[in-house]
Motif scaffolding. Structure first.
Motif, PDB file in Angstrom:
ATOM      1  N   ASP A 111       0.831  -1.204   0.000  1.00 12.86           N
ATOM      2  CA  ASP A 111       0.000   0.000   0.000  1.00 12.86           C
ATOM      3  C   ASP A 111       0.868   1.257   0.000  1.00 12.86           C
ATOM      4  OD1 ASP A 111      -2.280  -1.514  -0.017  1.00 12.86           O
ATOM      5  OD2 ASP A 111      -2.639  -1.345   2.159  1.00 12.86           O
ATOM      6  N   LYS A 112       1.985   1.207   0.732  1.00 15.49           N
ATOM      7  CA  LYS A 112       2.874   2.359   0.789  1.00 15.49           C
ATOM      8  C   LYS A 112       3.510   2.629  -0.573  1.00 15.49           C
ATOM      9  CE  LYS A 112       6.848   4.242   3.321  1.00 15.49           C
ATOM     10  NZ  LYS A 112       7.847   3.992   4.399  1.00 15.49           N
ATOM     11  N   ARG A 114       2.337   1.752  -3.488  1.00 13.59           N
ATOM     12  CA  ARG A 114       1.295   2.215  -4.407  1.00 13.59           C
ATOM     13  C   ARG A 114       1.025   3.704  -4.198  1.00 13.59           C
ATOM     14  NH1 ARG A 114      -1.954  -0.467  -7.520  1.00 13.59           N
ATOM     15  NH2 ARG A 114      -1.364  -2.418  -6.504  1.00 13.59           N
ATOM     16  N   GLY A 115       1.001   4.117  -2.956  1.00 15.25           N
ATOM     17  CA  GLY A 115       0.766   5.526  -2.672  1.00 15.25           C
ATOM     18  C   GLY A 115       1.841   6.421  -3.258  1.00 15.25           C
ATOM     19  N   LYS A 116       3.086   6.003  -3.175  1.00 13.87           N
ATOM     20  CA  LYS A 116       4.189   6.802  -3.718  1.00 13.87           C
ATOM     21  C   LYS A 116       4.089   6.904  -5.244  1.00 13.87           C
ATOM     22  CE  LYS A 116       7.671   6.065  -0.113  1.00 13.87           C
ATOM     23  NZ  LYS A 116       7.940   7.494   0.121  1.00 13.87           N
TER      24      LYS A 116
END
Length: 342
Positions: A111-112, A114-116
């Motif tokens: 998730d981290k 993907r956020g970046k």
């Protein structure tokens, strides 16, 4: 590469070893230096407008009548805005983008991660939208082409993010080269090296063909099908990198008056190679049969020749000329590698 943000703002950026730069090295810091705009809308209402031709396309485009040979640019009204945006985004990229693992495909993101990547895509869309005005503003054809290719490749990269694979970094690398070439050209104007060296460079012949004007809000990639010149281009860059390896190790912040005998000999030897290299790039550009490919090749060649003229009295701002030459050449390198992604 870690010092690129500081070096670009202060005019001390290190030489790029073109021949030694593999594609992954070209793109590894793409978002640290290509996300040139922050804030604002990420959509341009004209982005999906149909391309225009003839007098309609020329309307509002300051470079519409620039059909002359490519030369070292000594002034450009778009540089003030570009430099400010460039520095702001490079600073932001140091915190936001540089620690992404480019080797991990979207299917394996946390998730981290993907956020970046999604934040990077958002910033690149915003950058592309806001660059449209600069493409219209510049009176120089080749500057417009640089802005347009940044827009085209930045958008293409951002569109790939939902299904990202490492090969998509070729798109980011090409956008990076376009943005960095623009940054170096503008830095050479601001710091005076373009005006001091550019007028002494012999002009190249006027192009026999000019790329037709399109819609700057929706530019297309200049290279969409394979060409044999791509392999020759990469070979030329590789050879140049090997031949100038010692020169690349010299700190560009040292002016000629402080070179020791070894550094002086290395710089003069590299300068001799650079003249031959510039002619090779110019020749390949003309053989490409692609007007924008040719413009970028001649842009690289002319800035390389300007740098050669600077060698006897070299000062640190002259390194902007070498950087402009380097990045103009890696635009083509990246576009050739990105062909599979289109």
């Amino acid at each position: 590469m870690a010092s690129e943000r500081e070096s670009r703002s202060r005019g001390n950026n290190l030489k790029w070893a073109l021949g030694a730069v593999t594609l992954i090295a070209v793109v590894a810091t793409a978002l640290a230096v290509t996300l040139l705009l922050s804030g604002g809308s990420d959509r341009d209402p004209a982005a999906n407008a149909p391309s225009k031709t003839g007098s309609d396309a020329a309307s509002g485009i300051a470079s519409a009548n620039d059909t002359g040979p490519v030369a070292v640019i000594t002034e450009d009204p778009s540089c003030g805005a570009w430099t400010s945006i460039h520095n702001d985004l490079a600073s932001g990229g140091e915190l936001l983008w540089n620690d992404r693992d480019l080797s991990v495909p979207a299917s394996a993101w946390t998730d981290k991660q993907r956020g970046k990547f999604m934040a990077a895509a958002q910033a690149m869309r915003s950058a592309a939208a806001q660059t449209v005005g600069l493409a219209k503003l510049t009176p120089h054809r080749v500057m417009r082409e640089l802005y347009e290719q940044f827009i085209a490749y930045a958008r293409a990269y951002s569109e790939r993010i939902p299904k990202y694979t490492p090969a998509d970094n070729n798109l980011a690398g090409t956008a990076n080269s376009a943005s960095s070439a623009l940054g170096a050209i503008c830095a050479a104007i601001t710091d005076g090296s373009a005006a001091a060296r550019g007028p002494m460079v012999p002009p190249v012949a006027a192009p026999s063909q000019i790329a037709p004007l399109g819609n700057p809000a929706n530019p297309q990639s200049f290279l969409t099908s394979p060409t044999p010149v791509c392999a020759e281009w990469k070979a030329a860059l590789d050879q140049f990198g090997r031949q100038t390896a010692d020169w690349q190790k010299i700190d560009p912040r040292i002016p000629a008056m402080l070179w020791n005998p070894e550094q002086k000999a290395t710089n003069y030897a590299a300068a001799s190679l650079m003249n031959t290299y510039a002619s090779k790039l110019e020749q390949l550009g003309r053989r490409s049969g692609n007007p924008i490919f040719q413009d970028f090749a001649e842009l690289s060649a002319q800035y390389r020749r300007a740098f050669v003229l600077a060698v006897p009295t070299y000062t640190p701002p002259d390194n902007h000329l070498a950087n402009a030459a380097n990045y103009a050449s890696t635009i083509i390198l990246g576009a050739c590698a990105a062909l599979a992604a289109w």
